[in-house]
Design a protein around this motif. Structure first.
Motif, mmCIF file in Angstrom:
data_model
loop_
_atom_site.group_PDB
_atom_site.id
_atom_site.type_symbol
_atom_site.label_atom_id
_atom_site.label_comp_id
_atom_site.label_asym_id
_atom_site.label_seq_id
_atom_site.Cartn_x
_atom_site.Cartn_y
_atom_site.Cartn_z
ATOM 1 N N LEU A 46 -16.118 13.265 2.818
ATOM 2 C CA LEU A 46 -14.896 13.952 3.242
ATOM 3 C C LEU A 46 -13.821 12.968 3.690
ATOM 4 N N LYS A 47 -14.251 11.824 4.230
ATOM 5 C CA LYS A 47 -13.342 10.738 4.602
ATOM 6 C C LYS A 47 -13.881 9.465 3.955
ATOM 7 N N PRO A 48 -13.750 9.369 2.628
ATOM 8 C CA PRO A 48 -14.442 8.289 1.921
ATOM 9 C C PRO A 48 -13.810 6.909 2.100
ATOM 10 N N ARG A 49 -14.690 5.920 2.147
ATOM 11 C CA ARG A 49 -14.283 4.529 2.008
ATOM 12 C C ARG A 49 -14.701 4.111 0.606
ATOM 13 N N ALA A 54 -19.942 5.765 -4.176
ATOM 14 C CA ALA A 54 -20.915 5.768 -5.277
ATOM 15 C C ALA A 54 -22.325 6.124 -4.810
ATOM 16 N N TRP A 55 -22.826 5.447 -3.785
ATOM 17 C CA TRP A 55 -24.204 5.723 -3.367
ATOM 18 C C TRP A 55 -24.344 7.122 -2.810
ATOM 19 N N LEU A 58 -24.486 9.484 -5.810
ATOM 20 C CA LEU A 58 -25.775 9.335 -6.476
ATOM 21 C C LEU A 58 -26.896 10.007 -5.690
ATOM 22 N N PHE A 59 -26.891 9.852 -4.381
ATOM 23 C CA PHE A 59 -27.912 10.461 -3.533
ATOM 24 C C PHE A 59 -27.862 11.989 -3.655
ATOM 25 N N LEU A 60 -26.660 12.561 -3.488
ATOM 26 C CA LEU A 60 -26.509 14.013 -3.580
ATOM 27 C C LEU A 60 -26.783 14.519 -4.993
ATOM 28 N N GLY A 61 -26.337 13.782 -5.994
ATOM 29 C CA GLY A 61 -26.621 14.159 -7.381
ATOM 30 C C GLY A 61 -28.108 14.154 -7.676
ATOM 31 N N GLY A 62 -28.819 13.176 -7.130
ATOM 32 C CA GLY A 62 -30.267 13.135 -7.307
ATOM 33 C C GLY A 62 -30.952 14.338 -6.695
#
Length: 146
Positions: A46-49, A54-55, A58-62
């Motif tokens: 929500l407040k991305p750096r 990416a990680w 990938l974690f949520l997609g997995g």
């Protein structure tokens, strides 16, 4: 493999799932220095750096992909329809919002505190997990005996 059973046999799916959660939490901590708390992972999107996106994706997609393909390889989901008692969508949304508020108040979710925090022997996580579990036990008791 079969669905969740209430018999006293060894719940192999739960054992395997717990081991995979532990390994994934340890892997993320070892290779990325991050805690595998879902609320923190989503909150970071929500407040991305730039270096964090990416990680997290990938974690949520997995997690999503595992949920989609697990029935295809023989895992089944338990049938909770008899437990829900016809809960209304409005009540489900309200419950979800309360969980979100509790997650913010506790500075993390059950996965972050219960799996990763307790694994690191964090006093704050142990207390938070005891509160989560105590509240869950009380809620079930009230729901079944009211």
């Amino acid at each position: 493999m079969t669905g969740v059973s209430m018999s006293f046999g060894i719940p192999w799916e739960a054992l395997l799932g717990g081991m995979l959660l532990g390994v994934s939490g340890l892997t993320l901590l070892a290779f990325n220095g991050r805690i595998a708390g879902i609320s923190g992972i989503v909150g970071g999107l929500l407040k991305p750096r730039q270096s964090d996106v990416a990680w997290r994706l990938l974690f949520l997609g997995g997690m999503i992909i595992a949920g989609v393909i697990s029935p295809l390889v023989g895992f089944t989901y338990p049938d909770f329809s008899s437990v829900s008692g016809g809960t209304s969508p409005l009540l489900a949304v309200a419950a979800g919002l309360l969980v979100g508020i509790g997650t913010r108040l506790a500075n993390g979710c059950t996965s972050g505190h219960g799996i990763c925090g307790m694994g690191r022997l964090s006093k704050r996580s142990i207390v938070a997990t005891l509160i989560f579990m105590g509240t869950a036990f009380l809620t079930v008791f009230v729901r079944l005996h009211a």
